[in-house]
Design a protein around this motif. Structure first.
Motif, PDB file in Angstrom:
ATOM      1  N   GLU A  96       4.187   4.692  -1.459  1.00  0.00           N
ATOM      2  CA  GLU A  96       4.068   4.347  -2.872  1.00  0.00           C
ATOM      3  C   GLU A  96       3.924   2.824  -3.044  1.00  0.00           C
ATOM      4  OE1 GLU A  96       6.488   7.868  -5.206  1.00  0.00           O
ATOM      5  OE2 GLU A  96       7.390   5.889  -5.008  1.00  0.00           O
ATOM      6  N   PRO A  97       3.244   2.407  -4.086  1.00  0.00           N
ATOM      7  CA  PRO A  97       3.122   0.955  -4.341  1.00  0.00           C
ATOM      8  C   PRO A  97       4.440   0.391  -4.838  1.00  0.00           C
ATOM      9  CG  PRO A  97       2.174   2.205  -6.156  1.00  0.00           C
ATOM     10  CD  PRO A  97       2.532   3.212  -5.098  1.00  0.00           C
ATOM     11  N   VAL A  98       4.816  -0.766  -4.325  1.00  0.00           N
ATOM     12  CA  VAL A  98       6.085  -1.374  -4.725  1.00  0.00           C
ATOM     13  C   VAL A  98       5.918  -2.777  -5.314  1.00  0.00           C
ATOM     14  CG1 VAL A  98       7.472  -0.045  -3.109  1.00  0.00           C
ATOM     15  CG2 VAL A  98       6.447  -2.183  -2.354  1.00  0.00           C
ATOM     16  N   TYR A  99       4.805  -3.407  -5.069  1.00  0.00           N
ATOM     17  CA  TYR A  99       4.576  -4.719  -5.660  1.00  0.00           C
ATOM     18  C   TYR A  99       3.088  -5.025  -5.608  1.00  0.00           C
ATOM     19  CZ  TYR A  99       4.054  -6.399  -0.854  1.00  0.00           C
ATOM     20  OH  TYR A  99       3.641  -6.573   0.440  1.00  0.00           O
ATOM     21  N   LYS A 100       2.691  -6.089  -6.250  1.00  0.00           N
ATOM     22  CA  LYS A 100       1.293  -6.521  -6.244  1.00  0.00           C
ATOM     23  C   LYS A 100       1.248  -8.022  -5.981  1.00  0.00           C
ATOM     24  CE  LYS A 100      -1.124  -6.862 -10.128  1.00  0.00           C
ATOM     25  NZ  LYS A 100      -1.818  -6.407 -11.356  1.00  0.00           N
ATOM     26  N   ILE A 101       0.273  -8.444  -5.187  1.00  0.00           N
ATOM     27  CA  ILE A 101       0.080  -9.871  -4.921  1.00  0.00           C
ATOM     28  C   ILE A 101      -1.237 -10.303  -5.552  1.00  0.00           C
ATOM     29  CG2 ILE A 101      -0.335 -11.606  -3.149  1.00  0.00           C
ATOM     30  CD1 ILE A 101       1.526 -10.160  -1.333  1.00  0.00           C
ATOM     31  N   ALA A 137      -4.955  -1.921  -0.777  1.00  0.00           N
ATOM     32  CA  ALA A 137      -3.533  -1.767  -0.489  1.00  0.00           C
ATOM     33  C   ALA A 137      -3.273  -1.923   0.997  1.00  0.00           C
ATOM     34  CB  ALA A 137      -3.047  -0.399  -0.978  1.00  0.00           C
ATOM     35  N   ALA A 138      -2.107  -2.428   1.317  1.00  0.00           N
ATOM     36  CA  ALA A 138      -1.741  -2.617   2.719  1.00  0.00           C
ATOM     37  C   ALA A 138      -0.277  -2.265   2.905  1.00  0.00           C
ATOM     38  CB  ALA A 138      -1.987  -4.057   3.143  1.00  0.00           C
ATOM     39  N   VAL A 139       0.034  -1.635   4.022  1.00  0.00           N
ATOM     40  CA  VAL A 139       1.420  -1.303   4.334  1.00  0.00           C
ATOM     41  C   VAL A 139       2.150  -2.572   4.749  1.00  0.00           C
ATOM     42  CG1 VAL A 139       2.950  -0.023   5.877  1.00  0.00           C
ATOM     43  CG2 VAL A 139       0.847   1.042   5.013  1.00  0.00           C
ATOM     44  N   ASN A 140       3.302  -2.794   4.164  1.00  0.00           N
ATOM     45  CA  ASN A 140       4.088  -3.993   4.429  1.00  0.00           C
ATOM     46  C   ASN A 140       5.306  -3.599   5.262  1.00  0.00           C
ATOM     47  OD1 ASN A 140       5.605  -6.290   4.423  1.00  0.00           O
ATOM     48  ND2 ASN A 140       6.016  -6.293   2.228  1.00  0.00           N
ATOM     49  N   GLU A 141       5.331  -4.023   6.490  1.00  0.00           N
ATOM     50  CA  GLU A 141       6.478  -3.743   7.354  1.00  0.00           C
ATOM     51  C   GLU A 141       7.188  -5.049   7.673  1.00  0.00           C
ATOM     52  OE1 GLU A 141       5.775  -1.249  10.671  1.00  0.00           O
ATOM     53  OE2 GLU A 141       4.149  -0.149   9.695  1.00  0.00           O
ATOM     54  N   GLY A 142       8.476  -5.019   7.587  1.00  0.00           N
ATOM     55  CA  GLY A 142       9.265  -6.200   7.923  1.00  0.00           C
ATOM     56  C   GLY A 142       9.567  -7.087   6.741  1.00  0.00           C
ATOM     57  N   GLY A 143       9.098  -6.709   5.541  1.00  0.00           N
ATOM     58  CA  GLY A 143       9.423  -7.466   4.342  1.00  0.00           C
ATOM     59  C   GLY A 143       8.700  -8.781   4.199  1.00  0.00           C
ATOM     60  N   ALA A 175      -6.431  -8.686  -6.304  1.00  0.00           N
ATOM     61  CA  ALA A 175      -5.034  -8.309  -6.218  1.00  0.00           C
ATOM     62  C   ALA A 175      -4.854  -7.363  -5.057  1.00  0.00           C
ATOM     63  CB  ALA A 175      -4.581  -7.652  -7.514  1.00  0.00           C
ATOM     64  N   GLU A 176      -3.715  -7.422  -4.424  1.00  0.00           N
ATOM     65  CA  GLU A 176      -3.434  -6.572  -3.286  1.00  0.00           C
ATOM     66  C   GLU A 176      -2.141  -5.819  -3.542  1.00  0.00           C
ATOM     67  OE1 GLU A 176      -2.840  -6.861   1.537  1.00  0.00           O
ATOM     68  OE2 GLU A 176      -3.691  -8.501   0.384  1.00  0.00           O
ATOM     69  N   ALA A 177      -2.188  -4.513  -3.415  1.00  0.00           N
ATOM     70  CA  ALA A 177      -1.003  -3.705  -3.657  1.00  0.00           C
ATOM     71  C   ALA A 177      -0.237  -3.516  -2.363  1.00  0.00           C
ATOM     72  CB  ALA A 177      -1.396  -2.347  -4.230  1.00  0.00           C
ATOM     73  N   GLY A 178       1.058  -3.748  -2.407  1.00  0.00           N
ATOM     74  CA  GLY A 178       1.884  -3.532  -1.226  1.00  0.00           C
ATOM     75  C   GLY A 178       2.462  -2.128  -1.258  1.00  0.00           C
ATOM     76  N   GLU A 179       2.560  -1.501  -0.109  1.00  0.00           N
ATOM     77  CA  GLU A 179       3.101  -0.151  -0.028  1.00  0.00           C
ATOM     78  C   GLU A 179       4.399  -0.156   0.767  1.00  0.00           C
ATOM     79  OE1 GLU A 179       0.390   3.087   1.037  1.00  0.00           O
ATOM     80  OE2 GLU A 179      -1.117   1.535   1.277  1.00  0.00           O
ATOM     81  N   ASN A 180       5.270   0.798   0.424  1.00  0.00           N
ATOM     82  CA  ASN A 180       6.465   1.017   1.206  1.00  0.00           C
ATOM     83  C   ASN A 180       6.092   1.797   2.459  1.00  0.00           C
ATOM     84  OD1 ASN A 180       9.174   1.501   1.988  1.00  0.00           O
ATOM     85  ND2 ASN A 180       9.067   3.515   1.009  1.00  0.00           N
ATOM     86  N   SER A 181       6.604   1.380   3.611  1.00  0.00           N
ATOM     87  CA  SER A 181       6.235   2.041   4.862  1.00  0.00           C
ATOM     88  C   SER A 181       7.320   2.963   5.398  1.00  0.00           C
ATOM     89  CB  SER A 181       5.915   0.992   5.934  1.00  0.00           C
ATOM     90  OG  SER A 181       7.061   0.193   6.168  1.00  0.00           O
ATOM     91  N   GLY A 182       8.474   2.977   4.748  1.00  0.00           N
ATOM     92  CA  GLY A 182       9.572   3.805   5.236  1.00  0.00           C
ATOM     93  C   GLY A 182       9.452   5.231   4.760  1.00  0.00           C
TER      94      GLY A 182
END
Length: 276
Positions: free
Chosen positions: A93-98, A36-42, A1-8
């Motif tokens: 902060e984590p916002v979703y999981k893949i 976890a990885a920072v997700n930019e651009g949605g 599983a990979e946790a997505g983080e908010n980058s703003g």
């Protein structure tokens, strides 16, 4: 599983508490940091199942270590996962999981003295009679490696395969795998599940009701005249002093259709005691 983080950096001045990084979200991110990885651009970095539940164990339970899990580790699991859905988040902060959607696993332990007998394959030998491969565990009780079972998840049913069976102390550690998706797949880490090995439909009669003729099992059925007639039956399953038998029609060893009991038939409970 990979946790997505908010980058703003919006809402960086929000107080801790509701969705704050000092709570469960920080603990989850700390546990899954390497995943976890920072997700930019949605745009998600991979194609898989997106969920909004996490518990911080995403890096502890993986396909690579699934075979070596211990009950002691599983017993530390939180009762419920944390819902990551909220109106605002802090940067980082984590916002979703893949979650990879190729396979998922169900693991559990069965007491060795309750699981049933263990079965092993024959050792492999060469022409000289030398053993080239030792006997391998292939089944424990009803659990047979490679066999399919049905998982009753209360709200739905899915098919899973018995992937492995290993001994851990006085218990058997059993791993099942499935590639079937269901609605709550990404929500629960622990769940009560009923494992169905086989399902049959028929009538239940006591062992005493069975009376054989020339090796063919049968029962005595009351006729409209009040007398009883012997009718052949097909026994599907025997357990606990009871037989499950086919209704209406069954097929014999030659593939011939045989008429048997009907749903409303009255069956003699103990023919031997009645002199039959």
């Amino acid at each position: 599983a990979e946790a997505g983080e908010n980058s703003g950096d919006d809402n960086n001045n929000k107080e801790d508490g509701e969705g704050g990084s000092e709570g469960a979200f920080a603990a989850i991110l700390a546990e899954s940091r390497s995943g976890a990885a920072v997700n930019e651009g949605g745009i998600a970095p991979v194609t898989a199942i997106v969920s909004y539940y996490a518990d911080g164990y995403e890096k502890r339970f993986t396909p690579e270590n699934i075979q070596s899990l211990r009950r002691s580790v599983m017993e530390t699991l939180p009762a419920e996962s944390t819902d990551l859905t909220r109106e605002w988040v802090r940067a980082g902060e984590p916002v979703y999981k893949i979650t990879d959607n190729n396979l998922w696993y169900l693991v559990f332990w069965v007491q060795a003295d309750e699981a049933g007998e263990a079965a092993y394959s024959e050792p492999v030998t060469n022409d000289a009679g030398e053993e080239t491969a030792p006997a391998a565990l292939i089944a424990v009780g009803d659990y047979k490696i490679g066999a399919d079972v049905t998982l009753d998840l209360e709200t739905t049913r899915v098919t899973a395969a018995v992937k492995s069976i290993t001994r851990q102390g006085g218990e058997w550690y059993i791993v099942l795998s499935s590639d079937m998706y269901y609605k709550d797949l990404v929500k629960y880490r622990k769940k009560d599940v009923t494992i169905v090995f086989a399902e049959y439909s028929g009538a239940v009669v006591s062992e005493k009701a069975i009376s054989s003729r020339d090796g063919q099992a049968g029962v005595y059925v009351r006729q409209q005249s009040g007398t009883f007639k012997w009718v052949p039956v097909n026994i599907l399953l025997t357990t606990g002093g009871k037989h499950l038998i086919s209704e209406t029609i069954y097929y014999d060893a030659k593939g011939q259709a045989v008429r048997t009991i009907s749903y409303y038939d009255e069956i003699m409970s103990d023919p031997a005691s009645e002199g039959y």
